[in-house]
Design an enzyme around this catalytic site. Structure first.
Site, PDB file in Angstrom:
ATOM      1  N   HIS A  76       6.081  -1.539   0.269  1.00 20.41           N
ATOM      2  CA  HIS A  76       4.902  -1.340   0.372  1.00 20.41           C
ATOM      3  C   HIS A  76       3.906  -1.613  -0.794  1.00 20.41           C
ATOM      4  O   HIS A  76       4.313  -1.822  -1.932  1.00 20.41           O
ATOM      5  CB  HIS A  76       4.868   0.041   0.752  1.00 20.41           C
TER       6      HIS A  76
ATOM      7  N   HIS B  28       4.956   8.867  -9.460  1.00 20.97           N
ATOM      8  CA  HIS B  28       3.705   9.240  -9.287  1.00 20.97           C
ATOM      9  C   HIS B  28       2.799   9.837 -10.232  1.00 20.97           C
ATOM     10  O   HIS B  28       2.483  11.070 -10.419  1.00 20.97           O
ATOM     11  CB  HIS B  28       4.028  10.360  -8.120  1.00 20.97           C
TER      12      HIS B  28
ATOM     13  N   GLU C 156       2.724   3.293   3.168  1.00 21.33           N
ATOM     14  CA  GLU C 156       3.971   3.869   3.093  1.00 21.33           C
ATOM     15  C   GLU C 156       3.755   5.452   2.393  1.00 21.33           C
ATOM     16  O   GLU C 156       4.564   6.395   3.069  1.00 21.33           O
ATOM     17  CB  GLU C 156       4.928   3.113   2.237  1.00 21.33           C
TER      18      GLU C 156
ATOM     19  N   ASP D 154       5.276   2.354  -8.144  1.00 23.03           N
ATOM     20  CA  ASP D 154       5.329   2.897  -6.704  1.00 23.03           C
ATOM     21  C   ASP D 154       4.424   2.532  -5.985  1.00 23.03           C
ATOM     22  O   ASP D 154       3.330   3.212  -5.863  1.00 23.03           O
ATOM     23  CB  ASP D 154       5.809   4.305  -6.848  1.00 23.03           C
TER      24      ASP D 154
ATOM     25  N   ASP E   1      12.077  -0.046  -2.443  1.00 20.76           N
ATOM     26  CA  ASP E   1      11.339   0.995  -3.067  1.00 20.76           C
ATOM     27  C   ASP E   1      11.751   1.212  -4.431  1.00 20.76           C
ATOM     28  O   ASP E   1      12.713   0.630  -5.019  1.00 20.76           O
ATOM     29  CB  ASP E   1      11.333   1.935  -2.117  1.00 20.76           C
TER      30      ASP E   1
END
Length: 353
Positions: free
Chosen positions: A68, A320, A210, A178, A233
């Protein structure tokens, strides 16, 4: 002494990482990906933001490679008369990470830079100082008066952290590892097999959305109707403080590709991957998932009549956050493993569990 040759195509990787492309607004990253793909593959896109690059016979059974392109971001929910911009999360944020950050707003008239505002510690009472920040307590300040802000920043404007990608020591750091790295890996794996006489139609997909529900994988998986697929991922690098090996397995930097083992992963496909890794000397580790994987593979597995899937992940620190970190050697291992697996496929494959 000159720097050692990078383990991966760093120019393409950094171009991809530098784009502002939150979930639902992936266009900038998709355009970079598609331009690169067009140098060696057939390219297309759909209305939902997915981009495709394919090699091999067009009528042959399809193999899907998904990574993604979206990153977590923000979306404007309200602009006050004073010009304070309030926002909602797009994807999974720890609000503490946002405090003090600079933000790029993808406004209709052109990008605008701002800063995340929060009450200063000097004007907090004692109880406030002990509490974690919440998104509803934060705002964006772009340094303009209220009327001008309202005119330039409509509700629904997307935003992302404003931080450049860079090398820190021997590691790549970016706000968008990510999962821009997954989109990078699937396209580089496709490039690695471009000169082969392929038995399958092999399609790399830069998927959308995603981070908010693996929605792009639903759409692209249905469109492709593949006989098997791999989602790429990130996973948690396990030498960082607070990440328990007894829960996540061991996946330190330099350990190679990480393969998911669990109910939703096809065991035949997993065995083929481990055999390919052993055959070609590609390092890998295993991590267990007791239920779903939290990746595009969860959507692809359930498309149409079901698709046999596997998950190949790269160890990532500080997930994140504006400073996600990976090791290029692990990206190289993921690329090499996927290419080795495709090379080893026969024209007819039985993925029965």
């Amino acid at each position: 002494m000159p720097d050692a040759q990078p383990a991966v195509n760093r120019d393409f990787l950094f171009s991809l990482l530098s784009q502002a492309a939150p979930s639902g607004c992936e266009r900038r990253a998709a355009d970079v990906w598609k331009k690169e793909a067009g140098t060696f593959a057939r390219v297309s896109e759909d209305h939902y933001g997915n981009v495709y690059a394919e090699l091999g016979p067009e009528g042959a059974p399809t193999i899907a490679l998904m990574g993604h392109l979206d990153e977590i971001g923000l979306i404007v929910s309200h602009v006050s008369k004073e010009g304070w911009i309030h926002f909602l999360a797009v994807g999974g944020w720890d609000p503490q990470v946002l405090v003090g950050q600079r933000i790029r707003l993808l406004a209709p008239g052109g990008d605008l830079l701002g800063v995340i505002g929060k009450k200063a510690i000097h004007v907090m009472d004692q109880e406030e100082r002990t509490k974690a920040s919440k998104i509803e307590d934060l705002w964006i300040d772009i340094g303009l008066d209220g009327e001008e802000v309202a005119a330039k920043v409509p509700v629904g404007t997307y935003g992302v952290i404003e931080q450049p990608a860079l090398m820190v020591g021997n590691r790549v750091v970016s706000k968008a590892i990510d999962n821009r790295i997954g989109g990078f890996i699937v396209l580089e794996a496709l490039r690695a097999i471009k000169d082969l006489d392929l038995k399958h139609r092999v399609v790399a997909v830069g998927t959308s959305q995603e981070e908010i529900g693996v929605f792009g994988a639903h759409v692209s998986g249905y469109r492709l109707d593949p006989v098997a697929g791999i989602a790429v991922d990130v996973t948690h690098e396990t030498e960082q403080p607070g990440v328990e090996k007894k829960k996540y397995g061991a996946a330190p930097f330099g350990s190679g590709a990480n393969l998911s083992v669990g109910p939703m992963n096809n065991p035949t496909l997993l065995r083929q991957l481990t055999e390919a890794a052993t055959r070609e000397g590609v390092p890998y580790t295993l991590s267990a998932s007791g239920r779903y994987t939290g990746t595009d593979a969860d959507a692809l597995t359930l498309v149409r009549g079901g698709v046999p899937t596997a998950v190949v992940s790269i160890p990532n620190r500080y997930m994140h956050s504006p400073s996600e970190m990976i090791d290029e050697r692990d990206a190289r291992a993921c690329i090499d493993l996927i290419a080795a697996w495709v090379r080893g496929l026969s024209a007819e494959n039985d993925f029965t569990r």
